[in-house]
Design a protein around this motif. Structure first.
Motif, mmCIF file in Angstrom:
data_model
loop_
_atom_site.group_PDB
_atom_site.id
_atom_site.type_symbol
_atom_site.label_atom_id
_atom_site.label_comp_id
_atom_site.label_asym_id
_atom_site.label_seq_id
_atom_site.Cartn_x
_atom_site.Cartn_y
_atom_site.Cartn_z
ATOM 1 N N UNK A 349 -4.497 11.145 11.438
ATOM 2 C CA UNK A 349 -5.661 10.276 11.323
ATOM 3 C C UNK A 349 -6.799 10.847 12.181
ATOM 4 N N UNK A 350 -7.915 11.133 11.527
ATOM 5 C CA UNK A 350 -9.090 11.614 12.253
ATOM 6 C C UNK A 350 -9.847 10.406 12.800
ATOM 7 N N UNK A 351 -10.139 10.403 14.075
ATOM 8 C CA UNK A 351 -10.756 9.241 14.705
ATOM 9 C C UNK A 351 -12.271 9.192 14.526
ATOM 10 N N UNK A 352 -12.821 10.141 13.775
ATOM 11 C CA UNK A 352 -14.252 10.093 13.459
ATOM 12 C C UNK A 352 -14.473 9.219 12.235
ATOM 13 N N UNK A 353 -15.675 9.184 11.711
ATOM 14 C CA UNK A 353 -16.030 8.348 10.551
ATOM 15 C C UNK A 353 -15.624 6.902 10.804
ATOM 16 N N UNK A 354 -16.094 6.362 11.956
ATOM 17 C CA UNK A 354 -15.666 5.043 12.391
ATOM 18 C C UNK A 354 -16.080 3.933 11.438
ATOM 19 N N UNK A 355 -17.181 4.123 10.707
ATOM 20 C CA UNK A 355 -17.666 3.033 9.852
ATOM 21 C C UNK A 355 -16.883 2.905 8.553
ATOM 22 N N UNK A 356 -16.024 3.892 8.260
ATOM 23 C CA UNK A 356 -15.214 3.833 7.037
ATOM 24 C C UNK A 356 -13.957 3.022 7.322
ATOM 25 N N UNK A 357 -13.814 1.902 6.619
ATOM 26 C CA UNK A 357 -12.676 1.022 6.840
ATOM 27 C C UNK A 357 -11.839 0.953 5.559
ATOM 28 N N UNK A 358 -10.582 1.348 5.662
ATOM 29 C CA UNK A 358 -9.707 1.376 4.484
ATOM 30 C C UNK A 358 -8.544 0.410 4.673
ATOM 31 N N UNK A 359 -8.269 -0.380 3.635
ATOM 32 C CA UNK A 359 -7.135 -1.305 3.686
ATOM 33 C C UNK A 359 -5.824 -0.519 3.678
ATOM 34 N N UNK A 360 -4.791 -1.135 4.225
ATOM 35 C CA UNK A 360 -3.487 -0.463 4.256
ATOM 36 C C UNK A 360 -2.498 -1.075 3.273
ATOM 37 N N UNK A 361 -3.020 -1.820 2.282
ATOM 38 C CA UNK A 361 -2.148 -2.453 1.305
ATOM 39 C C UNK A 361 -2.837 -2.507 -0.050
ATOM 40 N N UNK A 362 -2.048 -2.340 -1.113
ATOM 41 C CA UNK A 362 -2.508 -2.537 -2.489
ATOM 42 C C UNK A 362 -1.429 -3.351 -3.195
ATOM 43 N N UNK A 363 -1.852 -4.447 -3.872
ATOM 44 C CA UNK A 363 -0.904 -5.325 -4.557
ATOM 45 C C UNK A 363 -1.442 -5.661 -5.943
ATOM 46 N N UNK A 364 -1.280 -4.755 -6.912
ATOM 47 C CA UNK A 364 -1.881 -4.937 -8.245
ATOM 48 C C UNK A 364 -1.101 -5.907 -9.130
ATOM 49 N N UNK A 365 -1.040 -7.186 -8.692
ATOM 50 C CA UNK A 365 -0.293 -8.183 -9.463
ATOM 51 C C UNK A 365 -1.201 -9.189 -10.169
ATOM 52 N N UNK A 366 -2.524 -8.947 -10.121
ATOM 53 C CA UNK A 366 -3.454 -9.793 -10.851
ATOM 54 C C UNK A 366 -3.823 -11.089 -10.179
ATOM 55 N N UNK A 367 -3.456 -11.258 -8.884
ATOM 56 C CA UNK A 367 -3.794 -12.521 -8.219
ATOM 57 C C UNK A 367 -5.149 -12.462 -7.531
ATOM 58 N N UNK A 368 -5.860 -11.333 -7.674
ATOM 59 C CA UNK A 368 -7.182 -11.200 -7.093
ATOM 60 C C UNK A 368 -7.184 -10.832 -5.627
ATOM 61 N N UNK A 369 -6.002 -10.628 -5.042
ATOM 62 C CA UNK A 369 -5.906 -10.274 -3.622
ATOM 63 C C UNK A 369 -5.351 -8.859 -3.513
ATOM 64 N N UNK A 370 -6.178 -7.955 -3.032
ATOM 65 C CA UNK A 370 -5.794 -6.553 -2.871
ATOM 66 C C UNK A 370 -5.257 -5.946 -4.168
ATOM 67 N N UNK A 371 -5.840 -6.343 -5.298
ATOM 68 C CA UNK A 371 -5.412 -5.744 -6.569
ATOM 69 C C UNK A 371 -5.783 -4.268 -6.633
ATOM 70 N N UNK A 372 -6.770 -3.872 -5.837
ATOM 71 C CA UNK A 372 -7.144 -2.462 -5.727
ATOM 72 C C UNK A 372 -7.230 -2.101 -4.254
ATOM 73 N N UNK A 373 -7.277 -0.810 -4.008
ATOM 74 C CA UNK A 373 -7.404 -0.330 -2.627
ATOM 75 C C UNK A 373 -8.860 -0.525 -2.186
ATOM 76 N N UNK A 374 -9.024 -1.304 -1.137
ATOM 77 C CA UNK A 374 -10.363 -1.653 -0.656
ATOM 78 C C UNK A 374 -10.780 -0.691 0.455
#
Length: 440
Positions: A349-374
């Protein structure tokens, strides 16, 4: 007192005379039966005149009739050459081996003559042709107390094989490969007290180690299999022997997976830093595993790490701007013969690019919560390359910028649940890395 008339007296005399005749007939019948029994028990009259012949050979043997060795001293065995009787013997018990033996002297005037044998069974007054012959040799000696000539009716098997072998509650099938027998039993089994069950070639018999060892009876003889056991097998006609080595071990479940407790490091890690703890999935929970780095698929960066017990540590400083993933190959050994080798990926993990925030979960089950990688603020990095890899290092997603979010699919097909790794690279080659958990 009752007075009998003349007619009554004649009747009594007549009955008395008839009774006497019946007694005589009965006596005659008994005598006839005894004589018949005596005749029936007589041998066939085999004989030989030694003075008619110049040479002899001696034969020590046993006779097997219908699968059982003869134990009747009244039975006879005779040798024949060209249809003539050339030797006769009875059977007597040998105290040294507890077998009924015959000691036959065979006479002849010529060498290399074919010698055949006949067996007389005194119980059923029947003569049988033995299913074996020998060649006459002057002063020859055939058989002895330890290795007698075995004659038989009918023919005995000349094979000395173990056909099947098993132990109660064994796990899996028995392997019989040439003369090596291997099988496994549950962990809790006491190897020192086992009762093997086996089948052999017809009427073959089995002993431990050699011909002088303990006789082994299928299902009845208790044996110690803590170490390998050698079985000596003799064919029914005692012309062939075989040795089998029997190897019994406790059943062992092979480890199924190697895991690393933490597979993400950053530029703050230095030589000797702990990366994570290694473990192995194993159904035998009591097993203690050892780990080592090995050559093979995925060993690209083995030299950058070392293992101490179950700890994976850095062996040298790493230039993170040029290394996105590091791949190592680890072997886990349960100490019971169970081994697994598996490649593992370590993400930086590079500690630069601090403003880039990536989710650590994807749950493509159609419930509208983390259906894609945010990925927050991705619009600030439109000239960056976005990559997603499977745990085995296979590229499953690639994009210039992140205008089309990843939905846990590759080519429209949902990917398996598990850990995936992302890499975001700047045009200069600097990278930011992390892990995504794909769940449903």
């Amino acid at each position: 007192m009752l007075s009998l008339g003349f007619s009554e007296r004649e009747l009594i005399l007549s009955l008395t005379q008839k009774l006497k005749k019946m007694k005589k007939i009965t006596l005659y019948l008994l005598i006839s039966l005894c004589l018949a029994s005596i005749v029936r028990a007589q041998d066939p009259g085999w004989s030989v005149n030694p003075a008619d012949y110049s040479y002899t050979m001696t034969i020590t043997g046993v006779f097997n009739y219908n699968g059982y060795e003869v134990t009747n001293a009244s039975d006879k065995i005779a040798a024949f050459i060209d249809g003539e009787c050339r030797g006769v013997s009875g059977f007597e018990l040998s105290e040294s081996n507890n077998r009924y033996m015959f000691y036959l002297v065979v006479y002849s005037n010529e060498e290399n003559k074919n010698v055949t044998f006949k067996y007389y069974n005194s119980t059923n007054n029947t003569t049988y042709d033995a299913e074996r012959s020998v060649t006459f040799s002057i002063n020859g000696i055939v058989g002895n107390l330890q290795a007698p000539l075995v004659l038989s009716y009918p023919t005995l098997s000349s094979e000395s094989k173990i056909l099947t072998f098993s132990i109660e509650n064994q796990v899996g099938e028995t392997s019989i490969n040439d003369y090596e027998i291997s099988l496994q039993v549950p962990r809790e089994t006491d190897l020192s007290r086992l009762y093997p069950e086996f089948t052999t070639s017809p009427l073959a018999y089995v002993r431990l180690h050699d011909q002088y060892g303990q006789a082994v009876v299928s299902g009845l003889t208790e044996l110690d299999f803590t170490n390998d056991v050698k079985f000596w097998v003799m064919s029914a006609d005692e012309t062939d022997t075989s040795f089998y080595n029997v190897h019994v071990t406790h059943y062992n479940n092979v480890p199924s997976k190697v895991s690393l407790s933490d597979s993400i490091i950053d530029e703050t890690y230095k030589t000797g830093s702990l990366v994570g703890y290694l473990s192995a999935d194993d159904q035998d929970f009591e097993d203690i595993h050892s780990f080592e780095l090995v050559e093979g698929e995925g060993d690209n960066h083995n030299s950058m790490f070392y293992i101490n017990g179950n700890e994976l540590r850095l062996a040298k400083d790493i230039y993170f701007q040029t290394n996105t993933f590091l791949s190592i190959r680890v072997k886990a050994d349960d100490g019971m013969g169970g081994v697994i080798e598996q490649p593992l990926l370590i993400v930086f993990r590079l500690l630069s690019a601090e403003s880039l925030r990536a989710a650590n979960i994807v749950s493509p089950n159609g419930d509208g919560i983390f259906d894609t990688w945010i990925v927050q603020n991705h619009q600030l990095y439109s000239d960056y390359d976005f990559y997603i890899y499977s745990s085995s290092g296979e590229l499953v997603f690639k994009s210039k910028g992140y205008n089309t979010p990843w939905d846990g699919r590759r080519n429209g097909t949902l990917l398996p649940i598990g850990a995936y790794y992302y890499v975001v690279k700047s045009p200069e080659g600097a990278a930011m890395n992390g892990v995504i958990s794909l769940i449903y």
